[in-house]
Design a protein around this motif. Structure first.
Motif, mmCIF file in Angstrom:
data_model
loop_
_atom_site.group_PDB
_atom_site.id
_atom_site.type_symbol
_atom_site.label_atom_id
_atom_site.label_comp_id
_atom_site.label_asym_id
_atom_site.label_seq_id
_atom_site.Cartn_x
_atom_site.Cartn_y
_atom_site.Cartn_z
ATOM 1 N N SER A 25 0.806 -1.230 0.000
ATOM 2 C CA SER A 25 0.000 0.000 0.000
ATOM 3 C C SER A 25 0.834 1.274 0.000
ATOM 4 N N LEU A 32 -1.138 8.256 -4.843
ATOM 5 C CA LEU A 32 -2.476 8.865 -4.819
ATOM 6 C C LEU A 32 -2.385 10.282 -4.267
ATOM 7 N N LEU A 35 -0.867 12.374 -6.861
ATOM 8 C CA LEU A 35 -1.821 12.515 -7.961
ATOM 9 C C LEU A 35 -2.898 13.550 -7.620
ATOM 10 N N PHE A 36 -3.256 13.583 -6.357
ATOM 11 C CA PHE A 36 -4.229 14.586 -5.911
ATOM 12 C C PHE A 36 -3.676 15.998 -6.159
ATOM 13 N N THR A 39 -3.552 16.706 -9.896
ATOM 14 C CA THR A 39 -4.848 17.068 -10.469
ATOM 15 C C THR A 39 -5.193 18.516 -10.146
ATOM 16 N N LEU A 40 -4.886 18.901 -8.925
ATOM 17 C CA LEU A 40 -5.136 20.284 -8.537
ATOM 18 C C LEU A 40 -4.283 21.241 -9.377
ATOM 19 N N TRP A 93 -1.217 1.547 -13.209
ATOM 20 C CA TRP A 93 -2.378 0.868 -12.621
ATOM 21 C C TRP A 93 -3.236 0.236 -13.703
ATOM 22 N N ASN A 98 -4.929 -3.058 -11.308
ATOM 23 C CA ASN A 98 -5.063 -2.966 -9.856
ATOM 24 C C ASN A 98 -4.184 -1.831 -9.375
ATOM 25 N N ILE A 99 -4.552 -1.292 -8.251
ATOM 26 C CA ILE A 99 -3.719 -0.229 -7.692
ATOM 27 C C ILE A 99 -2.785 -0.815 -6.635
ATOM 28 N N ILE A 100 -3.358 -1.621 -5.755
ATOM 29 C CA ILE A 100 -2.547 -2.119 -4.648
ATOM 30 C C ILE A 100 -2.242 -3.614 -4.782
ATOM 31 N N THR A 101 -3.283 -4.395 -4.891
ATOM 32 C CA THR A 101 -3.063 -5.845 -4.849
ATOM 33 C C THR A 101 -2.441 -6.367 -6.129
ATOM 34 N N ARG B 3 -8.514 -2.772 0.859
ATOM 35 C CA ARG B 3 -7.578 -1.685 0.552
ATOM 36 C C ARG B 3 -7.624 -1.315 -0.925
ATOM 37 N N GLU B 4 -7.751 -2.335 -1.772
ATOM 38 C CA GLU B 4 -7.836 -2.080 -3.205
ATOM 39 C C GLU B 4 -9.078 -1.235 -3.512
ATOM 40 N N ALA B 7 -8.554 2.283 -2.432
ATOM 41 C CA ALA B 7 -7.658 2.982 -3.338
ATOM 42 C C ALA B 7 -8.407 3.387 -4.608
ATOM 43 N N ARG B 8 -9.248 2.493 -5.100
ATOM 44 C CA ARG B 8 -9.984 2.822 -6.327
ATOM 45 C C ARG B 8 -10.966 3.963 -6.097
ATOM 46 N N THR B 10 -10.583 6.312 -3.903
ATOM 47 C CA THR B 10 -9.775 7.532 -3.817
ATOM 48 C C THR B 10 -9.389 8.015 -5.210
ATOM 49 N N ILE B 14 -10.253 11.567 -6.931
ATOM 50 C CA ILE B 14 -9.221 12.493 -7.419
ATOM 51 C C ILE B 14 -9.436 12.831 -8.887
ATOM 52 N N LEU B 15 -9.652 11.812 -9.700
ATOM 53 C CA LEU B 15 -9.687 12.062 -11.140
ATOM 54 C C LEU B 15 -11.037 12.584 -11.621
ATOM 55 N N LEU B 18 -12.837 15.597 -7.984
ATOM 56 C CA LEU B 18 -12.173 16.888 -7.802
ATOM 57 C C LEU B 18 -12.482 17.843 -8.970
#
Ligand code: SF4
Ligand code: SF4
Lengths: 461, 332
Positions: A25, A32, A35-36, A39-40, A93, A98-101, B3-4, B7-8, B10, B14-15, B18
């Motif tokens: 993670s 993330l 990335l926030f 984006t801003l 991703w 997947n992002i994490i797993t 958690r996945e 994350a998705r 989030t 964000i994309l 926001l």
């Protein structure tokens, strides 16, 4: 071989750090977050005030991020930024679905092959020059900055559809190129504890990936990793290696620069480009020639074309030629025992600490002077009259203006000494005998001293 | 798995969240919450385009917000005539806004109040306020009776005026003081006519000096000048606002004290008039000053201010000019 005594593995020293970096993670979480902010930056760039000093995008990218990157991250943590950079995130991703797993056994891409001719830094060299030519515009106009960054992230996604792994980071990203080059100076490295373990480990999980992680996204084989330049510090190998063979070492600064057998012309040129650009920027932005600044600012196209042509000639021809003349002197001093081309390329790596120091010195100037804008744009990122954190009216205060010149001098001198030392090591590798090596390094040292004097004159004069 | 999913989520926030949130708030929610119309005006120095937009149309009675952003250098914004709206300095990147309702249809002007460039005075924009009931009624530009009369009289508003060129005379003139005049006024014969505002506005102090000299032979010319200075400033209508108007709009050339040595004085086509110089002012008519302010000076770089100030505001300015000339204590 490496002097293992002078390397300390942080992962054994700090088990909690190891747990953090092994966690799937941590890296996506940081991405993330960035990335926030990214984006801003795009939103404020596209929709916010066109006045750079009041726009979150401009201030956070070109002052806060740039300052952090060049003054802190690259010199001390090498490519650490690459592991949390938001630009490759969506593409990565998407490949992984997947992002994490870690779920899929393979990356989802069209599996195209990246052309052999492009497996080097040349694209990054030219990309950086392209950005550099328009930099005065990019740095001051939020919309231009936003479109540029947006194009980076889109290019990252597009490339990740066609090619596996971080092709964008390794071969395309104009920022990635110089971060890689300068990360060789940093005292932090990902390496294997014992290369012999890798030799006998037939499944090479760090390359193929396993249920704990992906094969090296930077297309590096950790077992043979000897320089920071190509390793994105993503810590995927730390997760996959079943032999617990991955180390995150603290080491003396600049260890990678003297590994001669890896020296290449594209990297040498990266060193020229970066050093010369630092010089040009200092002249354009700090020098007393307003005309030049106007030309760089594209006030008229003909003027800009003249500027662009002289810029490219200076960076790609003049600096390498002058440097070449000094290398030729070294070459004559060594009685032509090695090919001139090799001497030229080898010594170009002495420009790495010097160039980094020049960039740090240059950036210290405007980061300290303009850093206080960060507070006010934080409260009013778009320049729409908001006051989110009550810091809108924080006045513009240059931080430590009396100190800047001292810091710059210190950094430049440190860079010079470091470069001269690197030059000696390189010469020693070439000549073996101390006396001969000393003679061979002299022309290079003269060049380094001249460049340092030029910078000092620009910053202090 | 959790958690996945987090994350998705989030990533989606964000994309998508926001951008949609911010753009939606700015361009949909904010305008609907505030029923008023918002006008974004970007202020560039005149050579880079001046105000953008340079013209705005609104309905009388409608609540509007004007939001000014300075794009390059420090500007200042005021709106006139007769609205008494001054937003003050706007530094580069800064934003100032004002919400207001125009009650009367007509044409108003927003203008820069800070010397932002050699073309500073060109930096103006127009607000056309329409009558919502009567859309066709184009706002008529009313001719100004004062200027009409000057033209009828055959007065050349642009004629070059110089005060007395004689150095010695100038020194004497410099001592002219309305304050001393007020002490003398009761000992001097002054025809009633010379106290009337209509007469004062259409004549020069020099003319009244001729009249008074004939009637008061026992008084020195210097004494009579003091009396005239008193007469010209006695019914002054200027206020603190007038002084601010002068300092913001006139002082860049004419100087705050009226010494014609403002920051930009050297840049104008003609030397600016020195209102602080009594010798110069002795040959001036108030209505000519009024006309010059409202109409501008041909070939001199004196801009027209008729669209920025009301007639009353203009007279107050003229009154202030006499005080600059005749009340030396004003500048001490
Ligand atoms: S998985 Fe570990 S031991 Fe095996 S090759 Fe990679 S780094 Fe070496
Ligand atoms: S070598 Fe390891 S840390 Fe470096 S990029 Fe490859 S997987 Fe990531």
């Amino acid at each position: 071989m490496l002097d293992q005594k002078r390397h300390v593995d942080l992962l054994t020293t700090f088990p909690s750090l190891k747990r953090l970096l092994r966690s799937r993670s941590f890296q996506p979480g940081m991405m993330l977050l960035t990335l926030f902010v990214f984006t801003l930056v795009i939103l404020t760039g596209l929709f916010g005030t066109p006045v750079g000093s009041r726009n979150f995008g401009i201030i956070f990218v070109w002052i806060v991020w740039w300052g952090l990157l060049i003054i802190m991250l690259v010199p001390f943590l090498g490519r650490f930024w690459c592991s949390i950079c938001p630009i490759p995130a969506p593409g990565e991703w998407l490949q992984r679905r997947n992002i994490i797993t870690k779920r899929l056994p393979k990356l989802r891409t069209l599996n195209k092959r990246w052309p052999r001719q492009l497996k080097n830094m040349w694209l990054q060299n030219f990309g950086f020059l392209g950005v550099a030519l328009f930099s005065v515009i990019i740095l001051t106009r939020p919309q231009v900055s936003a479109w540029l960054l947006l194009s980076f992230i889109l290019l990252g996604v597009v490339l990740s559809v066609f090619y596996k792994n971080r092709v964008f980071c390794r071969y395309v990203c104009p920022v990635g190129g110089f971060i890689g080059l300068y990360s060789m100076v940093s005292p932090l490295e990902v390496r294997v504890n014992d290369p012999n373990v890798c030799l006998t480990h037939t499944s090479k999980d760090c390359v193929t990936g396993n249920e704990y992680g992906y094969g090296c996204p930077w297309m590096v084989y950790p077992g043979k990793l000897n320089r920071n330049i190509d390793c994105g510090m993503c810590m995927e190998c730390l997760k996959t290696c079943p032999k617990n063979n991955i180390a995150l070492n603290m080491r003396p600064f600049g260890t990678d620069l003297t590994i001669q057998k890896e020296h290449r012309l594209d990297e040498a040129y990266k060193a020229f480009i970066m050093l010369a650009c630092a010089l040009v920027y200092s002249v354009v932005l700090l020098g007393p020639w307003g005309e030049l600044k106007n030309a760089a600012n594209m006030q008229s196209i003909p003027h800009w074309l003249v500027y662009a042509t002289s810029f490219l000639t200076f960076v790609l021809v003049l600096v390498p030629s002058v440097f070449g003349a000094f290398s030729a002197a070294s070459w004559l001093l060594m009685k032509r025992t090695l090919p001139l081309r090799q001497v030229f390329i080898d010594f170009a790596y002495t420009l790495v600490p010097m160039g980094l120091a020049a960039w740090v010195a240059f950036s210290l100037g405007f980061v300290l002077v303009n850093g206080s804008y960060a507070l006010s744009v934080l409260s009013d990122p778009f320049g729409w009259g908001w006051n989110l954190f009550n810091t809108v009216d924080v006045p513009w205060v240059p931080a430590a203006p009396q100190l800047i010149a001292f810091l710059q001098t210190g950094v430049l001198v440190a860079g010079l000494l470091f470069s001269v030392q690197t030059g000696y090591k390189i010469a020693r590798e070439q000549m073996k005998l101390h006396r001969k090596a000393f003679a061979v390094m002299l022309p290079n040292s003269v060049f380094l001293i001249l460049v340092t004097l030029a910078f000092m004159w620009l910053y202090l004069g | 798995m959790f958690r996945e999913a987090a994350a998705r989520m989030t990533l989606a926030v964000i994309l998508l969240g926001l951008p949609v949130g911010i753009i939606g708030y700015r361009y949909v929610l904010e305008p609907t919450l505030n029923a008023e119309s918002i006008f974004e005006v970007q202020a560039y120095a005149p050579e880079r385009g001046g105000f953008s937009p340079a013209a705005i149309r609104v309905d009388a009675g409608e609540q509007v917000t004007l939001r000014f952003t300075s794009m390059d250098v420090t500007h200042g914004v005021a709106i006139g005539p007769g609205l008494d709206i001054n937003l003050g300095h706007i530094d580069p990147g800064e934003q100032r806004q004002i919400s207001l309702t125009f009650d009367e249809p007509g044409t108003y002007t927003y203008y820069c109040t800070t010397w932002c460039s050699p073309d500073h005075w060109r930096m103006r924009g127009i607000i056309e306020v329409r009558d919502p009931q009567n859309n066709n009624a184009a706002s008529q530009i009313q001719p100004d009776p004062v200027i009409e009369r000057l033209i009828e009289e055959g007065i050349d508003i642009d004629a070059v005026h110089t005060g007395s060129a004689d150095h010695e005379d100038n020194i004497l003139f410099e001592l002219t003081s309305a304050a001393r005049g007020s002490e003398l006024i009761d000992s001097v014969v002054v025809p009633d006519e010379l106290r009337e505002i209509d007469w004062l506005r259409t004549h020069t102090p020099a003319e009244s000096l001729t009249i008074l000299s004939a009637l008061n032979t026992s008084h020195s010319e210097a004494e009579l000048r003091d009396v005239i200075a008193y007469l010209w400033t006695a019914n002054s209508t200027y206020t603190a606002d007038t002084v601010q108007t002068y300092n913001q709009n006139c002082a860049a050339c004419h100087g705050e004290s009226g010494n014609a040595e403002g920051l930009a004085a050297a840049l104008t086509a003609e030397e600016p008039a020195a209102f602080g110089d009594p010798a110069y002012m002795f040959s001036m008519r108030p209505d000519v000053l009024y006309a010059k302010i409202r109409r501008g000076g041909m070939g001199t770089d004196m801009p027209n201010f008729g669209t920025l100030f009301t007639r009353e505001e203009t007279w107050a300015l003229v009154d202030y000019l006499w005080s600059l000339a005749f009340e030396p204590e004003l500048n001490e």
